[in-house]
Design an enzyme around this catalytic site. Structure first.
Site, PDB file in Angstrom:
ATOM      1  CB  SER A  71      -0.840   0.543   1.171  1.00 47.95           C
ATOM      2  OG  SER A  71      -1.904   1.246   1.344  1.00 47.95           O
TER       3      SER A  71
ATOM      4  CG  ASN B 236       7.310   7.264   3.468  1.00 46.31           C
ATOM      5  OD1 ASN B 236       6.476   7.140   3.753  1.00 46.31           O
ATOM      6  ND2 ASN B 236       6.838   5.775   3.950  1.00 46.31           N
TER       7      ASN B 236
ATOM      8  CB  CYS C 195       0.026   5.815   8.586  1.00 50.63           C
ATOM      9  SG  CYS C 195       1.205   6.923   7.987  1.00 50.63           S
TER      10      CYS C 195
ATOM     11  CB  ILE D 286       6.450  -4.999   9.962  1.00 50.45           C
ATOM     12  CG1 ILE D 286       8.192  -4.420   8.819  1.00 50.45           C
ATOM     13  CG2 ILE D 286       6.981  -5.721  11.015  1.00 50.45           C
ATOM     14  CD1 ILE D 286       9.638  -4.043  10.064  1.00 50.45           C
ATOM     15  CG  ASN D 287       3.140   0.529   8.113  1.00 55.22           C
ATOM     16  OD1 ASN D 287       4.111   1.474   7.799  1.00 55.22           O
ATOM     17  ND2 ASN D 287       2.352   1.255   7.932  1.00 55.22           N
TER      18      ASN D 287
ATOM     19  N   GLY E  69      12.911  -0.849   2.258  1.00 56.10           N
ATOM     20  CA  GLY E  69      13.600  -1.067   2.000  1.00 56.10           C
ATOM     21  C   GLY E  69      14.840  -2.007   3.080  1.00 56.10           C
TER      22      GLY E  69
ATOM     23  N   GLY F  23      11.798  -4.999   2.425  1.00 56.75           N
ATOM     24  CA  GLY F  23      12.264  -4.762   1.763  1.00 56.75           C
ATOM     25  C   GLY F  23      13.067  -5.892   0.885  1.00 56.75           C
TER      26      GLY F  23
ATOM     27  N   GLY G 260       7.418  -3.123  -2.341  1.00 51.81           N
ATOM     28  CA  GLY G 260       7.018  -1.781  -1.930  1.00 51.81           C
ATOM     29  C   GLY G 260       7.652  -1.248  -2.632  1.00 51.81           C
TER      30      GLY G 260
END
Lengths: 319, 274
Positions: free
Chosen positions: A24, A72, A133, A194-195, A220, A247, A268
């Site tokens: 996401s 980010n 988040c 995980i986030n 990453g 990652g 991601g």
């Protein structure tokens, strides 16, 4: 050597032809990447998180490259659920893969409101609950950092839909396994682990943070070992499937997560390195399993043989 | 800005040539006929560093002709260092062409403003303008004469070239935007690519002259294709380039964050709210 390897996985009631989800917030709605990859060769896209009200997002800069990864702090920029349902969701029907809606919020009521409306749409095959988040003021990550809040939000959302509910956990906690248990008991069908990991970078010439939001989320390869451990710990705490992420760029990376206990994986930041990574991973997983005579990806989930290296077996052992 | 993006795809490319035009400024030519055929002036590629675990980097497309395209960049970090290490015969991959480039329609007298390696995004519009018999001047600024790379190329292409250097080692001493402000031959369109202070100064001068300006912005990109919303810039929400949804926060702001990689990288200066 077998040639017929089954890579399909089942997450709740969601059937995925391939074990690869696109993370996401990293993949738009999929169409952004369609020129570079055959979307029918991925398991599914987890859409960018949507909230009750529109959100402008964080001030810039929102991205910083860091060693083996990036920070980010986008801040959940999105049009809000009303606009989203009216203008965007219909377009997702044409995706040749699973489409998983992502819900973010600032109160239990927010989550339930957005989840119910989103899940009611046929274009959305499953929901991911983004309770983790790290880039929104105060409340964003609070849910995933508090076992009782996790339980409350999952239970409330669970009551709004029968569609597969994936709860995305934060690594920024003391006991991720405990939180995973709460999410499972509250009715989650699966966990995304995980986030991003909270982080910060500072410009030593300007003497100020590099991100407009000051802090951000690290993703990453830099976080891969952190994520593998989190999956390993969560897998020992719950019986529901885990979508491992953090990652992943190669089949070997993906296999670490699968062997640690993930049933599927999510990519991601890797898509920013090379958009062909998800298809390459599927091809390489196929070859890896075929070469070992393994007929189904499901057979290797959680099969990391920890043997005597298992720290839990050494607990209290002076040797 | 062009409303429709060119058809993009992933290209595995072969390095044809590699030239260090000045210390740290590298021109990398590669075999990419499909890319060259569809590239519009002002577009860029996401280039995958050949060394492995690093995010792709956005590079402006400098040349696109026949079988060959090229990128030019300043070596400023690990990724550009990897690209600088490539030699003829090496391979790497690029996604592109990406983004919405310059709109050149209707202009009769164009001033192109380039700062430093910003020159990398303005050769294609210069060529297109000269081909259409448009009076085209390049206002080109850099720190030193040495860093005014490929200046003669623009002269050969048929541009009038006006230069400025910080140290006065070539052309005017000072900023190139001062030379633009001092021009007596007022352009009817300004195009610019370069460092952010130069773009802001260009926007200011364009406003003073009453001339529309298109600025090619640079920002750290992650995906480069509009998927991550990391590279945004505040834009007037009434702009034709504003992403198609309400951008207001609590207060009902007139500003929306547009993606530099997707809605841009070229924006009308008067629509930016930066």
């Amino acid at each position: 050597m077998v040639t017929d390897v089954d890579l399909s996985v089942r997450i709740g009631s969601l059937e995925l032809a391939y074990p690869t989800l696109m993370g996401s917030g990293c993949y738009g709605s999929g169409e952004e990447f369609a020129p570079f990859i055959d979307l029918s060769k991925i398991g599914g896209v987890v859409l960018k998180s949507v909230t009750r009200a529109p959100r402008l997002g964080n001030p810039t800069p929102r991205l910083v490259q860091t060693p083996a990864g990036m920070l980010n702090a986008i801040g959940l920029q999105n049009p809000g659920i009303d606009w989203y349902l009216e203008h965007d969701v219909a377009k997702f029907a044409s995706r040749p893969c699973a489409v998983i809606g992502s819900v973010a919020g600032f109160s239990v009521d927010d989550y339930a409101y957005v989840a119910e409306r989103l899940a009611a749409r046929d274009e959305i095959h499953a929901l991911e609950l983004n309770i983790s988040c790290p880039n929104v003021a105060a409340e964003g990550e609070t849910f995933a950092c508090d076992p009782r809040l996790t339980a409350r939000v999952v239970k409330t959302v669970r009551a709004t839909t029968d569609k597969t509910l994936i709860v995305k956990l934060s690594p920024n906690v003391t006991d991720i396994a405990g939180i995973a248990r709460e999410a499972e008991s509250a009715g989650a069908d699966a966990l995304a682990v995980i986030n991003t990991v909270r982080g910060m970078a500072i410009d030593v010439n300007a003497w100020k943070p590099r991100l407009g939001n000051v802090t951000g989320g690290l993703s990453g390869p830099a976080i891969r070992p952190v994520a593998v451990l989190a999956v390993y710990e969560v897998a020992r705490a719950v019986r529901i499937p885990i979508v491992g992420q953090g990652g992943i760029e190669t089949a070997s990376d993906a296999l670490e997560f699968l062997l640690a206990g993930a049933s599927a994986i999510s990519i991601g930041t890797g898509n920013f390195t090379d958009p062909r990574i998800p298809v390459r991973i599927v091809e390489e997983l196929h070859a890896y399993l075929a070469a070992r005579g393994v007929r189904s990806l499901r057979e290797i989930v959680g099969k990391a043989n920890v043997g005597f290296a298992n720290p839990y077996q050494y607990e209290g052992d002076e040797g | 800005m062009r409303a429709l993006q060119s058809p993009a795809s992933v290209h595995d490319v072969l390095v044809l040539d590699r030239t260090e035009l000045a210390p740290g400024v590298v021109l990398l030519g590669f075999h990419a006929p499909q890319l060259a055929a569809v590239t519009q002036p002002g577009q860029f590629v996401m280039a995958v560093p050949p060394g492995g675990e690093r995010a792709a980097v956005a590079l402006g497309i400098y040349e696109a002709q026949g079988d060959r395209a090229s990128v030019m960049f300043f070596v400023c970090g690990p990724r550009t260092r990897e690209f600088a290490g490539l030699r003829e015969g090496d391979r790497f991959s690029v996604s592109g062409p990406l983004g919405n480039g310059f709109t050149l329609d209707g202009a009769k007298n164009v001033a192109i403003v380039a700062g430093g390696v910003g020159i990398a995004s303005v050769l294609l519009p210069a060529q297109a303008l000269v081909r259409s018999h448009v009076r085209t001047r390049l206002f080109y600024g850099a720190r030193t004469a040495e860093l005014l790379v490929d200046r003669e190329r623009f002269e050969r292409e048929g541009c009038e070239v006006i230069c400025a250097t910080d140290d006065g080692s070539f052309g005017h001493r000072g900023f190139i935007t001062q030379a633009l402000a001092a021009t007596e031959d007022k352009p009817d369109l300004i195009l610019a690519c370069g460092p952010s202070p130069m773009l802001r100064a260009t926007a200011f001068v364009a406003g003073e002259l009453g001339v529309a300006a298109q600025l090619s912005l640079e920002e750290t990109f992650a995906c480069g294709v509009g998927g991550c919303w990391g590279c945004v810039v505040p834009l007037d929400r009434n702009s034709a380039q504003a992403p198609g949804f309400p951008g207001q926060d609590e207060g009902g702001s007139e500003v929306v964050y547009a993606r530099i990689c997707k809605e841009g990288p070229v924006f009308w200066a008067h629509e930016l709210r930066w």
